[in-house]
Design an enzyme around this catalytic site. Structure first.
Site, PDB file in Angstrom:
ATOM      1  N   HIS A   1      72.168  -9.932  39.525  1.00  0.00           N
ATOM      2  CA  HIS A   1      71.843  -9.054  40.668  1.00  0.00           C
ATOM      3  C   HIS A   1      73.032  -8.328  41.276  1.00  0.00           C
ATOM      4  CE1 HIS A   1      73.461 -12.407  43.008  1.00  0.00           C
ATOM      5  NE2 HIS A   1      73.553 -11.574  44.025  1.00  0.00           N
TER       6      HIS A   1
HETATM    7  C1  UD1 Z   1      72.924  -9.181  48.992  1.00  0.00           C
HETATM    8  C2  UD1 Z   1      74.419  -9.362  49.199  1.00  0.00           C
HETATM    9  C3  UD1 Z   1      74.998 -10.099  48.008  1.00  0.00           C
HETATM   10  C4  UD1 Z   1      74.285 -11.395  47.749  1.00  0.00           C
HETATM   11  C5  UD1 Z   1      72.782 -11.148  47.639  1.00  0.00           C
HETATM   12  C6  UD1 Z   1      72.076 -12.463  47.547  1.00  0.00           C
HETATM   13  C7  UD1 Z   1      75.666  -7.631  50.438  1.00  0.00           C
HETATM   14  C8  UD1 Z   1      76.596  -6.495  50.306  1.00  0.00           C
HETATM   15  N1  UD1 Z   1      75.124  -8.072  49.297  1.00  0.00           N
HETATM   16  O1  UD1 Z   1      72.757  -8.360  47.853  1.00  0.00           O
HETATM   17  O2  UD1 Z   1      76.364 -10.401  48.258  1.00  0.00           O
HETATM   18  O3  UD1 Z   1      74.773 -11.971  46.572  1.00  0.00           O
HETATM   19  O4  UD1 Z   1      72.317 -10.449  48.798  1.00  0.00           O
HETATM   20  O5  UD1 Z   1      70.850 -12.362  46.897  1.00  0.00           O
HETATM   21  O6  UD1 Z   1      75.436  -8.110  51.524  1.00  0.00           O
HETATM   22  N2  UD1 Z   1      65.191  -6.156  48.473  1.00  0.00           N
HETATM   23  C9  UD1 Z   1      63.875  -6.521  48.541  1.00  0.00           C
HETATM   24  N3  UD1 Z   1      63.534  -7.589  49.327  1.00  0.00           N
HETATM   25  C10 UD1 Z   1      64.442  -8.278  50.031  1.00  0.00           C
HETATM   26  C11 UD1 Z   1      65.787  -7.904  49.974  1.00  0.00           C
HETATM   27  C12 UD1 Z   1      66.156  -6.832  49.175  1.00  0.00           C
HETATM   28  O7  UD1 Z   1      63.015  -5.915  47.920  1.00  0.00           O
HETATM   29  O8  UD1 Z   1      64.061  -9.242  50.714  1.00  0.00           O
HETATM   30  C13 UD1 Z   1      65.608  -5.034  47.568  1.00  0.00           C
HETATM   31  C14 UD1 Z   1      65.666  -3.681  48.239  1.00  0.00           C
HETATM   32  O9  UD1 Z   1      65.270  -2.728  47.293  1.00  0.00           O
HETATM   33  C15 UD1 Z   1      67.156  -3.521  48.526  1.00  0.00           C
HETATM   34  C16 UD1 Z   1      67.810  -4.251  47.367  1.00  0.00           C
HETATM   35  O10 UD1 Z   1      66.923  -5.328  47.077  1.00  0.00           O
HETATM   36  O11 UD1 Z   1      67.546  -2.182  48.592  1.00  0.00           O
HETATM   37  C17 UD1 Z   1      69.185  -4.797  47.677  1.00  0.00           C
HETATM   38  O12 UD1 Z   1      69.189  -5.610  48.855  1.00  0.00           O
HETATM   39  P1  UD1 Z   1      70.528  -5.812  49.721  1.00  0.00           P
HETATM   40  O13 UD1 Z   1      70.308  -6.817  50.793  1.00  0.00           O
HETATM   41  O14 UD1 Z   1      71.103  -4.514  50.103  1.00  0.00           O
HETATM   42  O15 UD1 Z   1      71.562  -6.390  48.679  1.00  0.00           O
HETATM   43  P2  UD1 Z   1      71.406  -7.567  47.625  1.00  0.00           P
HETATM   44  O16 UD1 Z   1      71.533  -6.980  46.265  1.00  0.00           O
HETATM   45  O17 UD1 Z   1      70.220  -8.385  47.950  1.00  0.00           O
HETATM   46  N1  UDP Z   2      68.014 -19.175  43.921  1.00  0.00           N
HETATM   47  C1  UDP Z   2      66.675 -19.523  44.192  1.00  0.00           C
HETATM   48  N2  UDP Z   2      65.687 -18.888  43.490  1.00  0.00           N
HETATM   49  C2  UDP Z   2      65.935 -17.946  42.547  1.00  0.00           C
HETATM   50  C3  UDP Z   2      67.289 -17.599  42.278  1.00  0.00           C
HETATM   51  C4  UDP Z   2      68.298 -18.227  42.986  1.00  0.00           C
HETATM   52  O1  UDP Z   2      66.417 -20.381  45.037  1.00  0.00           O
HETATM   53  O2  UDP Z   2      64.978 -17.418  41.963  1.00  0.00           O
HETATM   54  C5  UDP Z   2      69.098 -19.808  44.704  1.00  0.00           C
HETATM   55  C6  UDP Z   2      70.162 -20.509  43.895  1.00  0.00           C
HETATM   56  O3  UDP Z   2      69.819 -21.856  43.683  1.00  0.00           O
HETATM   57  C7  UDP Z   2      71.409 -20.369  44.756  1.00  0.00           C
HETATM   58  C8  UDP Z   2      71.164 -19.089  45.514  1.00  0.00           C
HETATM   59  O4  UDP Z   2      69.782 -18.775  45.375  1.00  0.00           O
HETATM   60  O5  UDP Z   2      71.513 -21.428  45.690  1.00  0.00           O
HETATM   61  C9  UDP Z   2      72.016 -17.988  44.956  1.00  0.00           C
HETATM   62  O6  UDP Z   2      71.661 -16.768  45.549  1.00  0.00           O
HETATM   63  P1  UDP Z   2      72.035 -15.373  44.941  1.00  0.00           P
HETATM   64  O7  UDP Z   2      72.329 -15.512  43.508  1.00  0.00           O
HETATM   65  O8  UDP Z   2      70.967 -14.440  45.371  1.00  0.00           O
HETATM   66  O9  UDP Z   2      73.337 -14.957  45.769  1.00  0.00           O
HETATM   67  P2  UDP Z   2      74.909 -15.243  45.596  1.00  0.00           P
HETATM   68  O10 UDP Z   2      75.119 -16.712  45.523  1.00  0.00           O
HETATM   69  O11 UDP Z   2      75.384 -14.518  44.386  1.00  0.00           O
HETATM   70  O12 UDP Z   2      75.474 -14.634  46.818  1.00  0.00           O
END
Ligand code: UD1
Ligand code: UDP
Length: 360
Positions: free
Chosen positions: A205
């Site tokens: 992601h």
């Molecule tokens: C964010 C964090 C990243 C973290 C990740 C965890 C920042 C800069 N990035 O990335 O560090 O690893 O969360 O998962 O803060 N969306 C949905 N539903 C949701 C949330 C997001 O559909 O509940 C979709 C939307 O299209 C959105 C895209 O995901 O534009 C990205 O979401 P965003 O919160 O901007 O960044 P993440 O990639 O989730």
């Molecule tokens: N995780 C989860 N369900 C999923 C994928 C990940 O519960 O389908 C959990 C995973 O166990 C870990 C956390 O989400 O604890 C990691 O989140 P993510 O990879 O979104 O973010 P990052 O750690 O890279 O910021």
């Protein structure tokens, strides 16, 4: 003392859950503020329900948008809650936009900032998270470094050692606690028709991977090469990646795409996988803790402890390298020590907070 715990995304909810449990057991005066950065049920609410966390007092409903829009909206809205509630301290966890906004809003309102999981560095300023980490650490008053390496990084950046504590990472607390509960509740392997040690688990992601069509295509090609191992690859797709796959019209017939799963199901999938492939921060840590080999689909990591332990290898987005690393990691004997602490980080951080508040 009054504390505000700020969360916004899936990993923050999971990694703050051990601290919340300790706060509840010690009757600490705190409330949870959710920025609403993540809002889909399976990225947010599901974790509150399954981990039995108390309701948030405020949800700012900021949602998705550009970095500037998301961060500035959070900054304004967090500031207005802090003005009203006047906590003594806010706590943020990790490196998301929620974390930076929370830390900035508090430090500009003269409220103490505690940063859980401080001192991580990828040294790659192309990652939005790296900027968030550095800025948050440098405006924090209490820095909870998960490892000696993270502590040394902070000291090396001239942050006073009086502010920095080595506590372990709360992810160990979360893994240990939920491993004890999960098997009574779910059986995801049966649900998906999988056998232990006979599948790979993938997560993907990171913005720099999935927003870049060429990189994403290369990673998919590398995953296709893994066909030679003859094992299914289960992939709970992050919503950012789902969107990009649609935008780019990319598909793959080697991946078993599923929706993001709850924490019990994900831990089960990780624990029984023969190999984890990921660009997630938390998943690199969890696979190391669980003794499952990991290939990281990035050129760098802010979790070098996993490389030193031998649980993880960096493959980047190079298809041949992904195949090569998968082969090496599948042959690796899992005898490494978990470098992220003893599972008492939540208690340690709370002890430090209590003595800090007593001293003021
Ligand atoms: C964010 C964090 C990243 C973290 C990740 C965890 C920042 C800069 N990035 O990335 O560090 O690893 O969360 O998962 O803060 N969306 C949905 N539903 C949701 C949330 C997001 O559909 O509940 C979709 C939307 O299209 C959105 C895209 O995901 O534009 C990205 O979401 P965003 O919160 O901007 O960044 P993440 O990639 O989730
Ligand atoms: N995780 C989860 N369900 C999923 C994928 C990940 O519960 O389908 C959990 C995973 O166990 C870990 C956390 O989400 O604890 C990691 O989140 P993510 O990879 O979104 O973010 P990052 O750690 O890279 O910021």
């Amino acid at each position: 003392m009054k504390i505000t715990i700020i969360v916004g995304t899936r990993p923050e909810i999971i990694k703050m859950s051990p601290l919340i449990r300790v706060f509840e057991s010690r009757d600490i005066n705190y409330f949870i503020l959710h920025t609403g950065q993540h809002y889909s049920y399976n990225m947010d609410r599901i974790f509150f329900e399954q981990l039995q966390l108390p309701d948030v007092k405020y949800n700012l409903d900021v949602g998705s948008g550009s970095h500037a829009k998301q961060t500035s909206e959070m900054l304004l809205k967090i500031e207005s809650v802090l003005k009203k509630e006047k906590p003594d301290l806010i706590l943020v966890e990790g490196d998301t936009n929620t974390v930076l906004s929370g830390a900035l809003a508090a430090s500009k309102s003269d409220i103490k900032v505690g940063h859980v999981e401080a001192g991580l560095r990828s040294y790659d300023r192309g990652m939005p998270e790296e900027v968030n980490r550095v800025l948050t650490d440098h405006c924090s008053d209490l820095l909870f470094a998960p490892t000696v390496n993270a502590y040394n990084t902070l000291i090396g950046e001239n942050i006073s050692s009086e502010k920095v504590y080595i506590t372990g990472n709360t992810i160990v607390d979360a893994v240990k606690h939920n491993l004890r509960l999960m098997d009574d509740d779910v059986d995801v392997l049966s649900e998906l028709g999988l056998e232990p040690q006979k599948y790979f688990l993938l997560t993907l992601h990171r913005q720099e991977n999935v927003d870049d069509r060429t990189k994403l295509k290369n990673i998919f090609l590398g995953l296709e090469y893994l066909r030679e191992f003859g094992l299914p690859i289960v992939y709970p797709v992050h919503p950012r990646t789902r969107k990009r796959l649609n935008d780019f019209g990319l598909e793959s017939d080697v991946l078993n795409f599923i929706e993001p799963v709850d924490y019990f199901r994900f831990l089960q999938l990780e624990k029984h996988a023969s190999l984890v492939l990921t660009d997630s921060g938390g998943v690199q840590e969890e696979s190391c803790i669980l003794g499952v080999p990991c290939v990281t689909l990035r050129e760098n990591t802010e979790r070098p402890e996993t490389l030193d332990a031998g649980s993880n290898m960096l493959a980047g987005a190079d298809p041949r390298r992904i195949l090569e690393c998968a082969g090496i990691m599948l042959g690796r004997v899992n005898g490494w020590d978990n470098p992220f602490g003893d599972g008492k980080a939540g208690e340690q951080i709370t002890n430090i907070l209590e003595s800090d508040m007593d001293g003021n």
